[in-house]
Scaffold this motif. Structure first.
Motif, short mmCIF file in Angstrom:
data_model
loop_
_atom_site.label_atom_id
_atom_site.label_comp_id
_atom_site.label_asym_id
_atom_site.label_seq_id
_atom_site.Cartn_x
_atom_site.Cartn_y
_atom_site.Cartn_z
N GLY A 239 -22.81 94.98 -57.74
CA GLY A 239 -24.21 95.39 -57.63
C GLY A 239 -25.16 94.55 -58.46
O GLY A 239 -26.34 94.89 -58.61
N GLU A 240 -24.68 93.42 -59.00
CA GLU A 240 -25.56 92.60 -59.83
C GLU A 240 -26.73 92.09 -59.00
O GLU A 240 -26.55 91.67 -57.85
CB GLU A 240 -24.81 91.44 -60.50
CG GLU A 240 -24.34 90.33 -59.59
CD GLU A 240 -22.96 90.61 -58.98
OE1 GLU A 240 -22.44 91.72 -59.16
OE2 GLU A 240 -22.44 89.72 -58.28
N GLY A 241 -27.89 92.19 -59.59
CA GLY A 241 -29.09 91.70 -58.90
C GLY A 241 -29.60 92.60 -57.79
O GLY A 241 -30.54 92.25 -57.10
N GLY B 133 -12.78 94.73 -56.25
CA GLY B 133 -12.99 94.38 -57.66
C GLY B 133 -12.26 95.29 -58.63
O GLY B 133 -12.65 95.39 -59.81
N LYS B 134 -11.20 95.92 -58.19
CA LYS B 134 -10.44 96.82 -59.07
C LYS B 134 -9.86 96.07 -60.27
O LYS B 134 -9.98 96.51 -61.41
CB LYS B 134 -9.30 97.49 -58.29
CG LYS B 134 -9.77 98.36 -57.15
CD LYS B 134 -8.61 98.99 -56.41
CE LYS B 134 -7.74 97.99 -55.67
NZ LYS B 134 -8.41 97.32 -54.54
N SER B 135 -9.24 94.92 -59.99
CA SER B 135 -8.61 94.18 -61.09
C SER B 135 -9.64 93.60 -62.04
O SER B 135 -9.41 93.52 -63.25
CB SER B 135 -7.71 93.08 -60.53
OG SER B 135 -6.73 93.64 -59.70
N THR B 136 -10.77 93.22 -61.49
CA THR B 136 -11.86 92.72 -62.34
C THR B 136 -12.34 93.83 -63.28
O THR B 136 -12.54 93.61 -64.48
CB THR B 136 -13.03 92.21 -61.48
OG1 THR B 136 -12.52 91.31 -60.48
CG2 THR B 136 -14.06 91.50 -62.32
N LEU B 137 -12.48 95.02 -62.75
CA LEU B 137 -12.89 96.15 -63.58
C LEU B 137 -11.79 96.51 -64.59
O LEU B 137 -12.07 96.78 -65.76
CB LEU B 137 -13.23 97.37 -62.70
CG LEU B 137 -13.75 98.60 -63.44
CD1 LEU B 137 -15.02 98.29 -64.23
CD2 LEU B 137 -14.02 99.76 -62.48
N GLY C 243 -3.30 98.32 -56.00
CA GLY C 243 -3.59 97.24 -55.07
C GLY C 243 -2.91 95.96 -55.45
O GLY C 243 -1.82 95.99 -56.00
N GLY C 244 -3.52 94.86 -55.11
CA GLY C 244 -2.81 93.61 -55.16
C GLY C 244 -1.83 93.59 -54.00
O GLY C 244 -1.01 92.71 -53.85
N VAL C 245 -1.91 94.60 -53.18
CA VAL C 245 -1.07 94.70 -52.00
C VAL C 245 -1.92 94.26 -50.81
O VAL C 245 -3.08 94.63 -50.70
CB VAL C 245 -0.63 96.16 -51.77
CG1 VAL C 245 0.29 96.25 -50.57
CG2 VAL C 245 0.01 96.72 -53.01
#
Ligand SMILES: Nc1nc2c(ncn2[C@@H]2O[C@H](COP(=O)(O)OP(=O)(O)OP(=O)(O)O)[C@@H](O)[C@H]2O)c(=O)[nH]1
Ligand SMILES: [Mg+2]
Length: 465
Positions: free
Chosen positions: A120-122, A14-18, A58-60
């Motif tokens: 970590g949601e929920g 989730g790096k790109s999401t962050l 990333g994206g790699v």
């Protein structure tokens, strides 16, 4: 200088999401610019009082087996450039060999690190975080990048030791005392140093030592036509006498720091190379930071008429989102057209710090709307009532009305272009903000902004002493 935060971790954590969440504040207004690449690895951000730079890695491709060589290299490079590393792991998947590998790289790098347990949601934070203590990276912080849970708290902790950004004071155009700060950015060997020497004047040799690290830039004060300037050079020139051939290491972070400090950016391209991928992403970041801009294409000497046409076409095609910027073709080597650069910088700055009276903005809104009304949405017409200026450098125009969240991008662009024409806003990005007055109390909260909150805390501390 802005703190630099690297996001590292194995694929898919989730790096790109962050990254998107951390840069959204700066990014939000960029929607008005078609053709701007969204696929970025570097970005400006600000969630609380401290602005920062974020690097996504990333994206790699890296498979089940762990992380591959390319990923290791990218991670190491990002760690080198950063002040702080956020190491992301996946709450749902637990610790993997790849996580341990990344943790190892981060530990060896010796920078400040934070262990971020994503997705970590929920989940109960204490339970979700528990197993990750084993990575030996300190207390895990459980967040959800996708849902935005605990992101503010995370960033508050990460940035605690850094200075809040100063309230940006925007000088007026006629302020003779103010040294206009100009960043000169571009890939290695496009001719930044030659251009800078030309701008400053042949008689003055620029002599300064190589900056200590690749992240430092050098500022060169000079005066011309009774105007004070400060050139921020990202090239890392050495003493001319000693080193003829300048060897540069391209650092996007260094360019970003310079863009952040500057009021106007001169982006230098190389006519021989045309517009490269790196140029496009760097220029996108100038826009994201809201800086006024002059695009200089260097080495215009010695290329054929056909090549010239090709380069011009390429500029149109690849940089449609920068159609507001003046373009100048020069030969820094021969000095051809270098004299046109500072006047263009002046024009860009003048446009960036313009004052636009509410009455004029509103009148122009009315005339734009009359000429070409906004579309109907669900049978109701979007109403735009009045406008006022919400900021300078770059100019922000705030438009009040109904259903403004439904204004299509094409209409936003139409309004921006109208204002550009009327106020001659050449050389600077322009930002539109809409405010809906459907319900004046909507979204209004009796809550302190992070900045006010911080100020309050500081005051309390002082009182206690
Ligand atoms: N449930 C949940 N899913 C998330 C969260 N953050 C990201 N994801 C999902 O995880 C997947 C990977 O997210 P990316 O942000 O692309 O991950 P990445 O670390 O950038 O991946 P690479 O660049 O390939 O290394 C996507 O499907 C996201 O929607 C989160 O907080 N919760
Ligand atoms: Mg990614």
């Amino acid at each position: 200088m802005l703190p630099v935060i690297a996001l590292v971790g194995r694929p898919n954590v989730g790096k790109s999401t962050l990254f998107n969440r951390l840069t959204r504040s700066r990014d939000a207004l960029v929607a008005d610019y078609p053709g701007l690449t969204r696929d970025r690895q570097y970005g400006f951000g600000r969630l609380g009082p401290v602005p920062y730079i974020v690097i996504d890695t990333g994206g790699v491709a890296g498979g089940e087996e762990g992380i591959n060589e390319a990923m290791v290299e990218q991670t190491v490079r990002a760690l080198e450039e950063a002040d702080v590393a956020l190491i992301l792991v996946d709450a749902r998947e637990g610790i993997s060999a790849a996580d341990e590998h990344v943790a190892d790289l981060a530990r060896r790098n010796g920078k400040k690190t934070w262990l971020v347990v994503n997705k970590g949601e929920g989940l109960d934070s204490a339970i979700a975080g528990a197993e990750f203590h084993a990575l030996g990276l300190g207390e895990p912080i459980v967040v959800s990048a996708a849902h935005g849970d605990h992101i503010n708290a995370l960033m508050e902790a990460v940035l605690e030791d850094y200075e809040p950004g100063e309230e940006e004071s925007v000088p007026s155009y006629d302020d003779d005392e103010h040294a206009l700060r100009i960043a000169v950015v571009g890939r290695p060997n496009v001719g930044k140093s030659t251009l800078i020497n030309r701008l400053i004047g042949e008689d003055r040799l620029v002599v300064y030592d190589m900056p200590g690290t690749t992240r430092d830039s050098v500022s060169v004060p000079f005066e011309k036509n009774d105007r004070k300037y400060e050139l921020i050079d990202t090239a890392g020139i050495r003493r001319r006498s000693k080193v003829r051939e300048v060897i540069e290491k391209f650092s996007i972070v260094k360019a970003l720091q310079a863009i952040d400090r500057a009021e106007v950016v001169i982006a230098v391209l190389d006519a021989h190379e045309g517009v490269t991928e790196q140029d496009v992403s760097l220029l996108g970041l100038v826009l994201e930071r809201g800086r006024s801009l002059v695009i200089v294409t260097n080495k215009w000497d010695g290329i054929s008429a056909e090549q010239r046409k090709q380069v011009r076409d390429q500029l149109d095609r690849r940089l449609p989102f920068l159609d507001f910027a003046e373009r100048i073709t020069i030969s820094a080597l021969h000095g051809t057209a270098v004299g046109d650069v500072l006047p263009a910088v002046e024009r860009a700055f003048k446009a960036a710090v313009i004052d636009m009276p509410t009455t004029d903005l509103t009148r122009e809104l009315e005339s734009a709307v009359t000429a070409h009304p906004p579309p109907l949405v669900r049978g109701r017409r979007i109403k735009l009532r009045y406008a006022h200026q919400g900021g300078r450098n770059p100019p922000v125009i705030v438009i009040h009305g109904n259903q403004t969240e439904r204004v299509p991008d094409s209409y936003r662009r139409y309004l921006i272009n109208h204002y550009r024409k009327v106020f001659k806003l050449r050389g600077t990005p322009v930002r539109l903000q809409f405010k809906s007055s459907d319900n004046p109390y909507k979204g209004r909260r009796n809550k302190l902004t992070p900045r006010q909150e911080r100020r309050r805390k500081r005051l309390m501390k002082r009182v206690k002493k």
